[in-house]
Design an enzyme around this catalytic site. Structure first.
Site: not given
Length: 401
Positions: A194, A215, A281
């Site tokens: 993030h 990810h 996830d």
């Protein structure tokens, strides 16, 4: 020899498929892998493919439970759900949230880990301390009010916990390098996620122990996002840094909704089976009907909406996934040219190696824990064994929303 199990089928080994092989287990450990059956008086348990259990290093919940609910019942509900999808070992993953919510989550996971039995579903190898240290412009669906820059006293408290084994922080945040140093000191697998970090920020993070980005292509920097941050000349970000640095690894959400087949193929072809792993996830919408759910704590998490295939925020943005690891394996196998044993490696041995648990988990090898899957021709889960004990697949069955 009631404590002996023998599995027969095409064995999914780290480097090949061994057709017509046998895996023997005793007292919860693998004692033999080969063509011959060393216990001819023990009836074999037969399947098309005999696979190692899957390992998930990035997972938020399932069956209408989120690990951030902060109680043992939610942890067990999610663990049983993921076992039904072939995950035998996982790392419950925090979202953004208050210190109290994070503490409740890690404590509940510790309690379940301490009392684990095979009927509890996937075992907890550790917690992935993921939120709350995200970049302001890359929070995604995580509750934005729970985001903050690294707080030394807070992260030192959490990273000292033995249950915390993976630690994430956006590399551009003030205090990120101190976070990485402390996480490295306590033996965590350190990741950047993030984040809108540029190459130089990742390079500095790498010097302090960062070895993974979360990810790939999701909630991460790109040339265009860095242009918005810095203007010109355009800069390299997380994608370029991972592709360039062979000591960095990453993960993909291969649910068929986050990334197209060509992106999955590109990731496999360019990064490879040793640096690329599959993650779910998954959130609480896994194995639940379409509807509205909370991402994160039940009382304060973000509202997300499931259509039965994928989950989005109210504005249509992707919000984690609602599929198990069996689905990720099937999607990756279909999208790429990877041999079957390689695809399964990315869901088992590779994440186990990255997280430092491959001595016991991730492959069918003598001495390892007897976590075994029986898979059909089309890679559906038929039976799951945890430490040599059969898991009741109905225990991870679908839960009403």
């Amino acid at each position: 020899m009631s404590d002996v199990l023998v599995f027969k089928g095409d064995l999914v080994l780290p480097d090949r498929i061994l057709e017509g092989g046998h895996v023997a287990c005793r007292n919860g450990r693998i004692t033999h892998v080969g063509v011959e059956n060393p216990f001819r008086n023990v009836e074999s348990i037969e399947g098309k493919y005999i696979s190692p259990g899957y390992v998930d290093i990035h997972v938020h919940g399932g069956a209408n439970a989120d690990y951030m609910d902060g109680d043992s019942d939610a942890v067990l509900t999610s663990n049983r759900c993921h076992a039904r999808h072939g995950t035998t070992t996982l790392f419950p993953t925090t979202t953004t949230g208050t210190r109290q919510e994070l503490d409740a989550m890690t404590s509940a996971c510790q309690a379940v880990q301490n009392s684990w039995r095979s009927s509890d579903g996937a075992r907890i190898a550790g917690v992935h301390f993921y939120g709350p240290y995200f970049a302001e412009d890359k929070v995604g669906v995580h509750p934005v009010e729970g985001r903050r820059d690294p707080v030394r006293e807070e992260y030192e408290y959490f990273l000292r916990k033995s249950i915390v084994r993976i630690a994430t922080c956006a590399a551009e945040l003030p205090g990120a390098l101190d976070f990485y140093r402390f996480a490295q000191r306590f033996g965590c697998f350190i990741t950047c996620g993030h984040s809108n970090a540029h190459w130089g920020e990742l390079e500095r993070g790498f010097a302090e122990g960062v070895r993974h980005v979360d990810h790939f292509w999701c909630a991460m920097s790109s040339v265009s996002s860095l242009r918005a941050r810095f203007g010109t000349p355009m800069r390299a970000g997380m994608e370029q840094y991972v592709l360039h640095n062979e000591d960095m690894s990453t993960e993909v959400i291969a649910d068929g909704y986050h990334l197209s087949d060509e992106l999955l193929k590109f990731a496999y072809d360019m990064i490879g089976q040793y640096r690329l792993c599959l993650v779910t996830d998954a959130n609480r919408a896994l194995d639940c009907p379409p509807g509205e759910y909370r991402f994160g704590p039940q009382g304060s998490g973000s509202i997300v909406i499931s259509d039965g295939n994928t989950v989005s925020d109210p504005n249509g943005g992707l919000a984690s996934s609602m599929h198990g690891m069996d689905h990720m394996v099937r999607t990756m196998a279909s999208a790429t040219s990877a041999p079957l044993h390689t695809t399964i490696r990315m869901a088992s041995l590779t994440p186990a190696e990255l997280a430092g648990i491959s001595a016991d988990h991730g492959s069918l090898e003598v001495g390892k824990t007897a976590d075994v899957l029986l898979l059909s021709d089309d890679l559906e889960i038929e039976e799951v064994y945890l430490g040599g004990e059969k898991f009741d697949l109905q225990d991870g069955g679908k839960t009403p929303g």
